[in-house]
Design a protein around this motif. Sequence first.
Motif, PDB file in Angstrom:
ATOM      1  N   ARG A   1      31.489  86.765  83.839  1.00  0.00           N
ATOM      2  CA  ARG A   1      30.583  86.963  82.697  1.00  0.00           C
ATOM      3  C   ARG A   1      31.163  87.994  81.728  1.00  0.00           C
ATOM      4  NH1 ARG A   1      26.307  86.156  86.568  1.00  0.00           N
ATOM      5  NH2 ARG A   1      26.237  88.391  87.009  1.00  0.00           N
ATOM      6  N   ARG A   2      31.778  89.026  82.279  1.00  0.00           N
ATOM      7  CA  ARG A   2      32.406  90.031  81.423  1.00  0.00           C
ATOM      8  C   ARG A   2      33.555  89.411  80.636  1.00  0.00           C
ATOM      9  NH1 ARG A   2      36.757  93.434  81.522  1.00  0.00           N
ATOM     10  NH2 ARG A   2      36.468  95.480  80.550  1.00  0.00           N
ATOM     11  N   GLU A   3      34.396  88.629  81.306  1.00  0.00           N
ATOM     12  CA  GLU A   3      35.518  87.984  80.633  1.00  0.00           C
ATOM     13  C   GLU A   3      35.035  87.007  79.566  1.00  0.00           C
ATOM     14  OE1 GLU A   3      38.657  88.709  80.946  1.00  0.00           O
ATOM     15  OE2 GLU A   3      38.326  90.181  82.524  1.00  0.00           O
ATOM     16  N   LEU A   4      33.969  86.301  79.864  1.00  0.00           N
ATOM     17  CA  LEU A   4      33.427  85.345  78.894  1.00  0.00           C
ATOM     18  C   LEU A   4      32.891  86.066  77.667  1.00  0.00           C
ATOM     19  CD1 LEU A   4      32.754  82.437  78.203  1.00  0.00           C
ATOM     20  CD2 LEU A   4      30.599  82.696  79.438  1.00  0.00           C
ATOM     21  N   ALA A   5      32.235  87.214  77.877  1.00  0.00           N
ATOM     22  CA  ALA A   5      31.729  87.987  76.747  1.00  0.00           C
ATOM     23  C   ALA A   5      32.873  88.480  75.870  1.00  0.00           C
ATOM     24  CB  ALA A   5      30.899  89.162  77.257  1.00  0.00           C
ATOM     25  N   LEU A   6      33.966  88.933  76.493  1.00  0.00           N
ATOM     26  CA  LEU A   6      35.128  89.370  75.725  1.00  0.00           C
ATOM     27  C   LEU A   6      35.789  88.195  75.012  1.00  0.00           C
ATOM     28  CD1 LEU A   6      36.720  91.839  78.320  1.00  0.00           C
ATOM     29  CD2 LEU A   6      35.516  92.447  76.212  1.00  0.00           C
ATOM     30  N   PHE A   7      35.847  87.051  75.688  1.00  0.00           N
ATOM     31  CA  PHE A   7      36.480  85.875  75.100  1.00  0.00           C
ATOM     32  C   PHE A   7      35.721  85.403  73.861  1.00  0.00           C
ATOM     33  CE2 PHE A   7      36.907  81.183  74.963  1.00  0.00           C
ATOM     34  CZ  PHE A   7      38.268  81.117  74.695  1.00  0.00           C
TER      35      PHE A   7
ATOM     36  N   ARG B   1      34.378  87.115  71.703  1.00  0.00           N
ATOM     37  CA  ARG B   1      34.657  87.995  70.567  1.00  0.00           C
ATOM     38  C   ARG B   1      36.040  87.745  69.977  1.00  0.00           C
ATOM     39  NH1 ARG B   1      33.241  94.081  72.191  1.00  0.00           N
ATOM     40  NH2 ARG B   1      33.830  94.311  69.994  1.00  0.00           N
ATOM     41  N   CYS B   2      36.965  87.217  70.783  1.00  0.00           N
ATOM     42  CA  CYS B   2      38.336  87.075  70.277  1.00  0.00           C
ATOM     43  C   CYS B   2      38.921  85.698  70.573  1.00  0.00           C
ATOM     44  CB  CYS B   2      39.230  88.155  70.877  1.00  0.00           C
ATOM     45  SG  CYS B   2      39.344  88.093  72.677  1.00  0.00           S
ATOM     46  N   TRP B   3      38.044  84.692  70.745  1.00  0.00           N
ATOM     47  CA  TRP B   3      38.537  83.371  71.146  1.00  0.00           C
ATOM     48  C   TRP B   3      39.442  82.753  70.079  1.00  0.00           C
ATOM     49  CZ3 TRP B   3      37.729  79.013  68.296  1.00  0.00           C
ATOM     50  CH2 TRP B   3      36.735  79.081  67.303  1.00  0.00           C
TER      51      TRP B   3
ATOM     52  N   SER C   1      41.613  84.131  67.811  1.00  0.00           N
ATOM     53  CA  SER C   1      42.987  84.638  67.780  1.00  0.00           C
ATOM     54  C   SER C   1      43.739  84.292  69.063  1.00  0.00           C
ATOM     55  CB  SER C   1      42.990  86.156  67.572  1.00  0.00           C
ATOM     56  OG  SER C   1      42.263  86.811  68.594  1.00  0.00           O
ATOM     57  N   SER C   2      43.090  84.453  70.213  1.00  0.00           N
ATOM     58  CA  SER C   2      43.776  84.151  71.471  1.00  0.00           C
ATOM     59  C   SER C   2      44.050  82.659  71.609  1.00  0.00           C
ATOM     60  CB  SER C   2      42.951  84.657  72.661  1.00  0.00           C
ATOM     61  OG  SER C   2      41.698  84.006  72.714  1.00  0.00           O
ATOM     62  N   SER C   3      43.142  81.823  71.148  1.00  0.00           N
ATOM     63  CA  SER C   3      43.352  80.380  71.233  1.00  0.00           C
ATOM     64  C   SER C   3      44.439  79.923  70.273  1.00  0.00           C
ATOM     65  CB  SER C   3      42.046  79.636  70.930  1.00  0.00           C
ATOM     66  OG  SER C   3      41.049  79.971  71.869  1.00  0.00           O
ATOM     67  N   PHE C   4      44.498  80.547  69.098  1.00  0.00           N
ATOM     68  CA  PHE C   4      45.516  80.167  68.115  1.00  0.00           C
ATOM     69  C   PHE C   4      46.912  80.358  68.689  1.00  0.00           C
ATOM     70  CE2 PHE C   4      48.467  81.232  64.704  1.00  0.00           C
ATOM     71  CZ  PHE C   4      48.313  80.143  63.853  1.00  0.00           C
ATOM     72  N   ALA C   5      47.170  81.539  69.256  1.00  0.00           N
ATOM     73  CA  ALA C   5      48.497  81.811  69.797  1.00  0.00           C
ATOM     74  C   ALA C   5      48.803  80.900  70.982  1.00  0.00           C
ATOM     75  CB  ALA C   5      48.594  83.277  70.220  1.00  0.00           C
ATOM     76  N   SER C   6      47.831  80.697  71.845  1.00  0.00           N
ATOM     77  CA  SER C   6      48.060  79.916  73.061  1.00  0.00           C
ATOM     78  C   SER C   6      48.291  78.443  72.771  1.00  0.00           C
ATOM     79  CB  SER C   6      46.864  80.070  74.013  1.00  0.00           C
ATOM     80  OG  SER C   6      46.696  81.421  74.383  1.00  0.00           O
ATOM     81  N   LEU C   7      47.698  77.928  71.716  1.00  0.00           N
ATOM     82  CA  LEU C   7      47.822  76.510  71.399  1.00  0.00           C
ATOM     83  C   LEU C   7      48.978  76.216  70.447  1.00  0.00           C
ATOM     84  CD1 LEU C   7      44.035  75.648  70.914  1.00  0.00           C
ATOM     85  CD2 LEU C   7      45.477  75.055  72.874  1.00  0.00           C
ATOM     86  N   VAL C   8      49.202  77.113  69.483  1.00  0.00           N
ATOM     87  CA  VAL C   8      50.188  76.827  68.450  1.00  0.00           C
ATOM     88  C   VAL C   8      51.606  77.072  68.936  1.00  0.00           C
ATOM     89  CG1 VAL C   8      51.036  77.562  66.193  1.00  0.00           C
ATOM     90  CG2 VAL C   8      48.593  77.223  66.552  1.00  0.00           C
ATOM     91  N   GLU C   9      51.821  78.138  69.718  1.00  0.00           N
ATOM     92  CA  GLU C   9      53.190  78.469  70.138  1.00  0.00           C
ATOM     93  C   GLU C   9      53.844  77.353  70.941  1.00  0.00           C
ATOM     94  OE1 GLU C   9      55.683  82.032  72.368  1.00  0.00           O
ATOM     95  OE2 GLU C   9      53.546  82.275  71.940  1.00  0.00           O
ATOM     96  N   PRO C  10      53.205  76.810  71.993  1.00  0.00           N
ATOM     97  CA  PRO C  10      53.863  75.703  72.710  1.00  0.00           C
ATOM     98  C   PRO C  10      54.043  74.464  71.846  1.00  0.00           C
ATOM     99  CG  PRO C  10      51.616  76.034  73.515  1.00  0.00           C
ATOM    100  CD  PRO C  10      51.947  77.198  72.651  1.00  0.00           C
ATOM    101  N   THR C  11      53.150  74.264  70.884  1.00  0.00           N
ATOM    102  CA  THR C  11      53.292  73.123  69.979  1.00  0.00           C
ATOM    103  C   THR C  11      54.529  73.278  69.114  1.00  0.00           C
ATOM    104  OG1 THR C  11      50.889  72.827  69.935  1.00  0.00           O
ATOM    105  CG2 THR C  11      52.162  71.797  68.165  1.00  0.00           C
ATOM    106  N   ILE C  12      54.800  74.505  68.669  1.00  0.00           N
ATOM    107  CA  ILE C  12      56.005  74.761  67.872  1.00  0.00           C
ATOM    108  C   ILE C  12      57.260  74.517  68.702  1.00  0.00           C
ATOM    109  CG2 ILE C  12      57.319  76.572  66.705  1.00  0.00           C
ATOM    110  CD1 ILE C  12      54.654  77.731  65.757  1.00  0.00           C
ATOM    111  N   TYR C  13      57.240  74.988  69.974  1.00  0.00           N
ATOM    112  CA  TYR C  13      58.372  74.713  70.867  1.00  0.00           C
ATOM    113  C   TYR C  13      58.604  73.215  70.976  1.00  0.00           C
ATOM    114  CZ  TYR C  13      59.193  79.393  72.796  1.00  0.00           C
ATOM    115  OH  TYR C  13      59.535  80.697  72.967  1.00  0.00           O
TER     116      TYR C  13
END
Length: 259
Positions: free
Chosen positions: A18-24, A26-28, A30-42
Amino acid sequence: MTDRLRAFEWAPIRGVWRRELALFRRCWASSSFASLVEPTIYLLAFGFGFGALVGHVAGYRYVDFVGTGVVATATLFTSIFPGMFNTFIRRTYQHSYDAVLAAPVDVHEVVAGETSWIAVKSGAYSCSPILVSLVFGLRPGPGVFAVPLFTVLTAAGFALFGVWASTVVPSINSFDYIISGVLAPLFLVAGTFFPLDGLPRWAQTLAHLNPLYHCVQLVRHAVFGFHPLADLGHVGALLLFIALAWWLALRGMRRRLID
């Protein structure tokens, strides 16, 4: 607190989630952008850059070969970095674990909760190269639905490895040694961008000790056709990696937080 571990209780693990979900929440973005776009660029850079020069590799179109391999690369980076940096920052600067352990939560439940969250999130993000590859002509078999299982398994091991790494470095800058000395070889010698057959025999032997290699093979076989006996060996290697990383992570966190 005694050194003897009590049994797992799911309530503390749910609390960590629940704590991790609350933090996620707030920043989903930016964190999702990096995680999804970087492997796509590779995928786009290697698949279509080298793919224009190398049509087929190991019996696959090169773009398909890379598309399946980048899944494992995405799993590595989206799991081990949170395991290393988030754990170090929370323990050293934010002292978040001091507050968590003041509640009826043990170290092994904190480690299990945080790494399982990382594993599930990383496992989901890591499937994005498969979706991109579909647009560019990948035609997977029905085994593709097992890919998230393999990425979650791999992410769990690397998240635990990252947690352990956070307990042995003296400062946050020391992660550079791990990134350059450990992650770079794992990333490059896993069969992601080129087959391992062309490497010297000793390098091929070392590559088989690389957990990322086993993830690459499982993902590739899931997409193009399983090899049951070999795949059981790959799954066994990942489970062994998880067990070893769990022992190291738990021991390191207890030493840092309790002892």
